[in-house]
Scaffold this active site. Sequence first.
Site, PDB file in Angstrom:
ATOM      1  N   LYS A  52       2.686 -41.920  10.918  1.00 42.27           N
ATOM      2  CA  LYS A  52       1.776 -43.071  10.800  1.00 42.27           C
ATOM      3  C   LYS A  52       0.338 -42.583  10.624  1.00 42.27           C
ATOM      4  CE  LYS A  52       4.951 -46.055  13.215  1.00 42.27           C
ATOM      5  NZ  LYS A  52       5.402 -46.707  14.451  1.00 42.27           N
ATOM      6  N   GLN A  96       3.392 -47.401  20.326  1.00 41.40           N
ATOM      7  CA  GLN A  96       4.687 -46.870  19.868  1.00 41.40           C
ATOM      8  C   GLN A  96       5.778 -47.200  20.898  1.00 41.40           C
ATOM      9  OE1 GLN A  96       5.355 -45.379  16.844  1.00 41.40           O
ATOM     10  NE2 GLN A  96       7.484 -45.515  17.517  1.00 41.40           N
ATOM     11  N   ASP A 119       2.020 -54.531  14.188  1.00 42.34           N
ATOM     12  CA  ASP A 119       3.481 -54.433  14.162  1.00 42.34           C
ATOM     13  C   ASP A 119       4.126 -55.810  13.957  1.00 42.34           C
ATOM     14  OD1 ASP A 119       4.586 -51.882  14.266  1.00 42.34           O
ATOM     15  OD2 ASP A 119       4.209 -51.651  16.418  1.00 42.34           O
TER      16      ASP A 119
END
Length: 279
Positions: A52, A96, A119
């Site tokens: 990422k 995460q 997200d």
Amino acid sequence: MPQIIDGKKISAAIKEELKVKVEELKKQNIEITLAVIQVGNDPASCVYVRNKKKACEFIGIKSLSYELEETTTEEELIKLVEELNERDDVNGILVQLPLPKHIDEDKIIMTISPKKDVDGFHPMNVGALNIGQPGFVSCTPAGVIQLLKRSNIDIEGKECVVIGRSNIVGKPMGALLLKENGTVTICHSRTKDLKEVTKRADILVVAIGKPRFITKDYVKEGAVIIDVGMHRGEDNKLCGDVDYNDVADHVSAITPVPGGVGPMTIAMLMNNCVESINL
Ligand code: NAP
């Protein structure tokens, strides 16, 4: 031979487009910053986080890295997220997953400001998707829509069957296909006669989490197959939820694993970061 839907190529094209957009924004003195938080050092999470950050660097998005000890408390993590929510120079916050067991993931997701939830997991964004309002969309299913569109596969009016009803893949996938005017059925572990349902599909999206589960007896001749699954087989090779070799000659288009849906997730995360300035 089926059309091979090339996620590597499509994700690379999306990232190139985003890079140009970010350059344009920089000329207007707009910089995009993503805060990436990792708690502990789960090896798979380390790889995802590293990829990422690499994608951010390529596109020109600034990334702030928070690598926290496994023993970080829920309160400490909430405090950090709240601080990042308040910062005007932070556009997106990514925590995460999975988090260590002593931290309630839902509580953390709820703490992230919906305006920074790149997200697309916050209930406000999930709700927005379901009522057709603007918001962040979960990256993997958003990537599947891009794969279909950029491969010139029409969704409108098609029988779309999704196997799996997880919050991050199956449910938002169903909502997105519906938004594109597909006729959508979502299957799960209690679905009776799965084969009978999946054989109706013009577009079959498989997110069942079981290696090579879907064979040609589940598939209508000429269907489009999107394989979201990702597993490392006993031979140490990556494979999907679909038995690729068994179905390939039977279908009109298919995503390979690796190189299909996988690379799209990060591309769509980057897209969400860029979109964050409009939300
Ligand atoms: P998940 O949370 O484990 O969900 C699996 C779904 O499949 C559940 O809804 C489950 O039904 C259903 N299911 C299980 N067995 C079934 C059966 N025999 N018949 C019908 N339905 C069945 O998985 P997920 O997080 O959605 O992920 C799915 C797959 O995608 C995994 O292989 C994962 O590694 C992969 N993935 C890939 C990416 C990527 O970037 N490429 C991103 C996310 C996930 P119930 O709800 O009834 O239990």
